[in-house]
Structures are given as C-alpha cells and as structure tokens.
Design a protein around this motif. Structure first.
Motif, PDB file in Angstrom:
ATOM      1  N   SER A 149     107.484  16.504 -25.732  1.00 13.37           N
ATOM      2  CA  SER A 149     106.121  17.049 -25.662  1.00 13.37           C
ATOM      3  C   SER A 149     105.280  16.386 -24.579  1.00 13.37           C
ATOM      4  N   LEU A 150     105.901  15.884 -23.510  1.00 12.68           N
ATOM      5  CA  LEU A 150     105.138  15.255 -22.430  1.00 12.68           C
ATOM      6  C   LEU A 150     104.061  16.194 -21.952  1.00 12.68           C
ATOM      7  N   PRO A 151     102.895  15.766 -21.606  1.00 16.31           N
ATOM      8  CA  PRO A 151     102.363  14.402 -21.633  1.00 16.31           C
ATOM      9  C   PRO A 151     101.695  14.044 -22.964  1.00 16.31           C
ATOM     10  N   TRP A 152     101.853  14.861 -23.963  1.00 17.24           N
ATOM     11  CA  TRP A 152     101.223  14.630 -25.259  1.00 17.24           C
ATOM     12  C   TRP A 152     101.965  13.546 -26.041  1.00 17.24           C
ATOM     13  N   THR A 153     101.214  12.743 -26.778  1.00 22.46           N
ATOM     14  CA  THR A 153     101.785  11.790 -27.720  1.00 22.46           C
ATOM     15  C   THR A 153     101.765  12.456 -29.083  1.00 22.46           C
ATOM     16  N   SER A 154     102.911  12.525 -29.747  1.00 27.90           N
ATOM     17  CA  SER A 154     103.003  13.115 -31.078  1.00 27.90           C
ATOM     18  C   SER A 154     103.055  12.008 -32.113  1.00 27.90           C
ATOM     19  N   LEU A 155     102.187  12.090 -33.120  1.00 27.33           N
ATOM     20  CA  LEU A 155     102.133  11.095 -34.187  1.00 27.33           C
ATOM     21  C   LEU A 155     102.214  11.792 -35.537  1.00 27.33           C
ATOM     22  N   CYS A 156     102.978  11.227 -36.458  1.00 28.76           N
ATOM     23  CA  CYS A 156     103.041  11.702 -37.840  1.00 28.76           C
ATOM     24  C   CYS A 156     103.064  10.496 -38.764  1.00 28.76           C
ATOM     25  N   ALA A 157     102.442  10.652 -39.915  1.00 27.48           N
ATOM     26  CA  ALA A 157     102.478   9.619 -40.946  1.00 27.48           C
ATOM     27  C   ALA A 157     102.648  10.306 -42.287  1.00 27.48           C
TER      28      ALA A 157
END
Length: 170
Positions: A79-87
């Motif tokens: 998903s560059l340039p996006w940072t993907s975060l999940c918790a």
C-alpha cells in the motif's frame, strides 16, 4: 483532527479490530508520545493508539497499556506510500495484537471480561498527515482477514464502522 462516527450499537461489544491507513511525517521524529487514533463509545475513551520512537502503545480502557514493535514479517507491503495499521483486542482472552505494513507484533495480555456499548467514534489526531480507509469490527479478526486488509484485498465486511458509509468532520 478528524472524527468518524460509526453505527449505533444496541448490544454489548466484547472485542474489536481497528484498521486504517495514513500518510504522516515520520513518527520516530517525536521524542514524546503522539496520539494517532482514539476510539470512544458512549462518550468514554475505550481505545488509544499512540506512536513513540520506534514503537507503538495500545491502551484499552480498564486494561492499562502495552508497548508493541510490529517486527515479525508476514508478507510484503503493497500500500505504498500509505502506512497500514491494525490493532485487535478480545475480551474473552484479554489478548491484543498489532500489525503495521505486513509486520505483526507478538500477542500481549490485557484486561479480560470488559464490555463496551454505544456508537463508536474514531478520532485521528496528533500527527500531521492524512488518514483513510478506517474500519472497525466488533471482534478480533482472524489473521486471514487482517492480511487481506493490509494487502489492500477484499476483507470481512465491517459492522461497527465502515469508511464507505461514514460522514466525517474535520
């Protein structure tokens, strides 16, 4: 700051998964904790994600906080340039875990038997940048669903908050 309200809930919530993508200044530039995302239900903060230099802190109401360094590579980031975060957090086991760009953290125990109720509201703040593709589920998603989300593929339909169905304010 951007607040995103979800669907009102008429049942107790015993776990959740929060996922989103962001473009931001390098988080490691901060020498103090920076709150990235907060989720409230019934006007009470239930979840906070903060960036610290080279690690993240997850806090669940009533359960304290845990530090995470997502370092175990699971797949290649797409998903560059996006940072993907999940918790994720599960009330039955108390386990919480974090994923960042295809790297997962170890699971850590937090508060058990906690439940939440109400309309989830997610607020992005504390960083300069953009947030998108925010989703919240009422359970800790399995690895296969998280992997699909993080790779930008099809994933489980959300039920608490869907980026496609929201109205938001800045």
């Amino acid at each position: 700051m951007q607040s995103v309200p979800g669907t009102p809930q008429d049942q107790d919530i015993y776990g959740f998964t929060v996922c989103f993508r962001m473009i931001a200044e390098t988080m490691s530039q901060y020498n103090r904790p920076v709150t990235i995302l907060t989720m409230t239900m019934s006007n009470s903060v239930i979840f906070t994600l903060r960036a610290l230099p080279f690690k993240y802190e997850l806090r669940v109401r009533g359960g304290g906080s845990k530090l995470f360094r997502p370092v175990v590579p699971m797949f290649v980031k797409s998903s560059l340039p996006w940072t993907s975060l999940c918790a994720t957090w599960d009330s039955a086991t108390g386990m919480t875990q974090m994923w960042k760009d295809g790297k997962m953290s170890v699971r850590k125990g937090m508060w058990r038997s906690q439940k939440f109720y109400g309309t989830p509201v997610v607020t992005l703040s504390g960083f300069e940048g953009q947030g998108t593709d925010i989703h919240v589920w009422d359970k800790a998603l399995p690895f296969s669903s998280l992997r699909a989300y993080l790779k930008g593929q099809c994933y489980s339909p959300e039920n608490l908050l869907s980026w496609r169905d929201i109205s938001y304010t800045s």
